[in-house]
Write a protein that holds these residues in place. Structure first.
Motif, PDB file in Angstrom:
ATOM      1  N   GLU A  43      -6.178   5.161  -7.053  1.00  0.00           N
ATOM      2  CA  GLU A  43      -7.125   4.253  -6.214  1.00  0.00           C
ATOM      3  C   GLU A  43      -6.856   4.218  -4.650  1.00  0.00           C
ATOM      4  N   ILE A  94      -3.235   6.076  -4.056  1.00  0.00           N
ATOM      5  CA  ILE A  94      -3.661   6.904  -4.860  1.00  0.00           C
ATOM      6  C   ILE A  94      -3.940   7.777  -5.834  1.00  0.00           C
ATOM      7  N   LYS A 111      12.862   9.715   9.290  1.00  0.00           N
ATOM      8  CA  LYS A 111      11.498   9.283   8.380  1.00  0.00           C
ATOM      9  C   LYS A 111      12.279   9.682   7.040  1.00  0.00           C
ATOM     10  N   VAL A 128       6.631   0.023   7.009  1.00  0.00           N
ATOM     11  CA  VAL A 128       7.967   0.007   6.286  1.00  0.00           C
ATOM     12  C   VAL A 128       7.927   1.771   5.732  1.00  0.00           C
ATOM     13  N   ASP A 150       7.936   6.088   5.694  1.00  0.00           N
ATOM     14  CA  ASP A 150       7.257   7.011   6.916  1.00  0.00           C
ATOM     15  C   ASP A 150       6.291   6.747   7.340  1.00  0.00           C
ATOM     16  N   ILE A 192      14.664   8.541   3.511  1.00  0.00           N
ATOM     17  CA  ILE A 192      14.260   7.764   2.469  1.00  0.00           C
ATOM     18  C   ILE A 192      14.958   6.695   2.594  1.00  0.00           C
ATOM     19  N   ILE A 251       0.691  -1.040   0.014  1.00  0.00           N
ATOM     20  CA  ILE A 251       0.093   0.083  -0.267  1.00  0.00           C
ATOM     21  C   ILE A 251       0.529   1.480   0.037  1.00  0.00           C
ATOM     22  N   ALA A 296       3.027   3.449  -3.149  1.00  0.00           N
ATOM     23  CA  ALA A 296       4.307   3.452  -3.978  1.00  0.00           C
ATOM     24  C   ALA A 296       4.672   4.821  -4.276  1.00  0.00           C
ATOM     25  N   ILE A 347       4.958  15.828  -4.054  1.00  0.00           N
ATOM     26  CA  ILE A 347       5.907  17.595  -3.625  1.00  0.00           C
ATOM     27  C   ILE A 347       7.317  18.033  -4.081  1.00  0.00           C
ATOM     28  N   PRO A 351      -7.439   5.012   5.786  1.00  0.00           N
ATOM     29  CA  PRO A 351      -8.037   4.438   6.630  1.00  0.00           C
ATOM     30  C   PRO A 351      -7.071   3.483   7.006  1.00  0.00           C
TER      31      PRO A 351
END
Ligand SMILES: Cc1cc2nc3c(=O)[nH]c(=O)nc-3n(C[C@H](O)[C@H](O)[C@H](O)COP(=O)(O)OP(=O)(O)OC[C@H]3O[C@@H](n4cnc5c(N)ncnc54)[C@H](O)[C@@H]3O)c2cc1C
Lengths: 353, 107
Positions: free
Chosen positions: A96, A46, A307, A296, A298, A309, A21, A23, A57, A266
């Motif tokens: 989505e 999404i 936080k 995994v 942030d 990469i 969940i 990308a 960003i 969610p």
């Protein structure tokens, strides 16, 4: 680059080994580490493009703390990650939101998106970063009640607006670009902006000013939308000018285009232990309090969490080790360097292991 | 050290002593003190999650284009709106008083 992955977008039912969940960079790198262990991955985001915060960003900002790169643009790092994971043929469900998670009788997870697409996998990685990127809704009292009845935060299908009366609010690139694009298609178009200056690309600002000067659009500056009216659907947009006061515009559609902001969304409802909006994990393998779900990047928290990469990449690597035992029960994992094994890709036809 | 007062969204006053020799900005001061300010972009004026209203009449650093651009996209903007990450704490700001703007990501 995405086009080669789009095959998964027309499937209503998707099965994989690890369902990721988010990308963002961390979710993408997880595909690589999973691929080395011959586990297949599918990502849900999404956003309509991969890359998370980096593409949404700060795509043009240089990052200086990626090992091996003295400096790399955020957008370029995502392009490189996409190239790096290409051999493992990840699937993507883009545009989505992963909405609900449920454990099936066979022990696998079933994740359904807001568009009703079903994904099934024995293991889930939550790599949701700061949350799912959602449109920023202007503070107009009843705006929510007009969603889908005249208020759209995205232009999904420009055809919808053909021959209609449109009001767009915002001063950034998306407000300008859609104003230019829709100007010739619609019955009337009003662009409302809080200031006189626009912060979008100069070229677009020029075009919009030109459209206004030639009477193609109605440009209202120093104004804000303060209210919406209509019984079953939107009829009027109420506007307040800084000095001239209120006015009313008849409209079929109101498009507030103020960019996106991440919201945990969610993920908070999936029964995982949270601390200050982040998912608690065990740093042994970044597993959450729910067996089979790892977190995994942030989105997670643990003592000493940063936080970054680079830290997310490490977390994803260890989480794949933890996932291996769940995807391949009973199989023993032997640790190998990529210099020894090289990269053995997975084929698109491979079914989940 | 300077004195800084931050009024939170419930109207509660928080008084801080802030060092001026650490290059700290107001957003960071708020976060160190666990005030509910997001600072999503880390202080580059690339988001508006550290929006505050400046209530004292100190002379503040000029607004950069990117700060103006972000405030442009923000909601609840007033003439005294600033992004707190763009306010570096210096001796000249002793007695600074600001109020946190509403969090526009909340519905
Ligand atoms: C301006 C800025 C500068 C930065 N500079 C640096 C730097 O120099 N070095 C550094 O290491 N880090 C930097 N960071 C931090 C870095 O960007 C993050 O650590 C990184 O993006 C985390 O990656 P991620 O994959 O965990 O999450 P994200 O990049 O946040 O991606 C998460 C993705 O998950 C999606 N998502 C969440 N929930 C759902 C859901 N329910 N359904 C569908 N999709 C969902 C989101 O839409 C998003 O695309 C910076 C951040 C910002 C904002």
């Amino acid at each position: 680059m995405i086009s080669s992955f789009q095959h998964s977008m027309d499937q209503k039912f998707i099965e994989t080994d690890i369902l990721i969940i988010g990308a963002g960079p961390v979710g993408l790198f997880a595909v690589f580490e999973a691929g080395l262990l011959k586990m297949r991955c599918h990502l849900i985001d999404i956003l309509s493009q991969p890359g998370g915060q980096l593409t949404e960003i700060y795509p043009k900002k240089p990052i200086y703390d990626i090992p091996g790169y003295p400096s790399i643009l955020a957008g370029d790092l995502i392009d490189q990650l996409m190239k790096q994971i290409e051999p493992f043929k990840p699937g993507f469900t883009l545009g989505e939101r992963a909405e609900s998670v449920e454990k099936q009788a066979d022990g696998r997870w079933k994740v359904i998106t807001n568009k009703g697409r079903v994904h099934v996998a024995p293991v889930m990685f939550i790599a949701g970063g700061l949350g799912s990127f959602e449109p920023r809704k202007p503070p107009i009292d009843n705006i929510v009640s007009y969603e889908g009845k005249g208020v759209d935060y995205f232009v999904r299908n420009p055809e919808t607006y053909r021959g209609k009366r449109i009001v767009i609010a915002g001063g950034g690139d998306s407000a300008l670009d859609w104003t230019i694009y829709l100007a010739n298609e619609v019955k009337s178009l009003t662009l409302i902006h809080r200031r006189t200056e626009f912060r979008g690309a100069l070229d677009s600002v020029e075009k919009v000013r030109h459209l206004a000067a030639s009477g193609k659009i109605n440009l209202i500056t120093n104004s804000q939308v303060v209210g919406l009216e209509g019984t079953d659907k939107l009829d009027n947009v109420l506007v307040r000018h800084d000095s001239e006061g209120p006015s009313k515009l008849e409209a079929d559609y109101f498009l507030p285009l103020f960019g996106l902001t991440p919201k945990l969304g969610p993920i908070a409802d999936w029964g995982l232990a949270l601390e200050r909006g982040a998912v608690e994990v065990n740093t042994l393998d970044y597993s959450t309090t729910v067996p089979g779900i790892f977190a995994v990047g942030d989105v997670n928290t643990y003592p000493g969490k940063l936080k970054l990469i680079l830290c997310g990449f490490h977390e994803a690597t260890l989480a794949c080790q933890g996932a291996y035992n769940l995807v391949n029960p009973g199989k023993k994992l032997s640790f190998k360097y990529t210099t020894v094994t090289g990269i053995e890709g997975l084929s698109t036809q491979d079914s989940p292991s | 050290m300077i004195a800084v007062t931050v009024i939170d969204r419930e109207g509660k006053k928080h008084e801080f002593e802030a060092p001026t020799d650490m290059g700290l900005n107001l957003m960071e001061l708020c976060r160190i003190n666990e005030l509910p300010i997001k600072g999503t972009c880390g202080g580059m004026a690339l988001c508006a999650s550290c929006h505050v209203y400046v209530q004292s009449d100190h002379t503040l650093p000029e607004q950069s284009d990117s700060e103006l651009d972000m405030l442009d996209q923000a909601f609840f903007v007033e003439p005294n709106s600033r992004l707190s990450c763009q306010i570096r704490l210096t001796d000249a700001l002793n007695g600074l008083t600001v109020q946190l703007a509403p969090d526009d990501a909340e519905e």
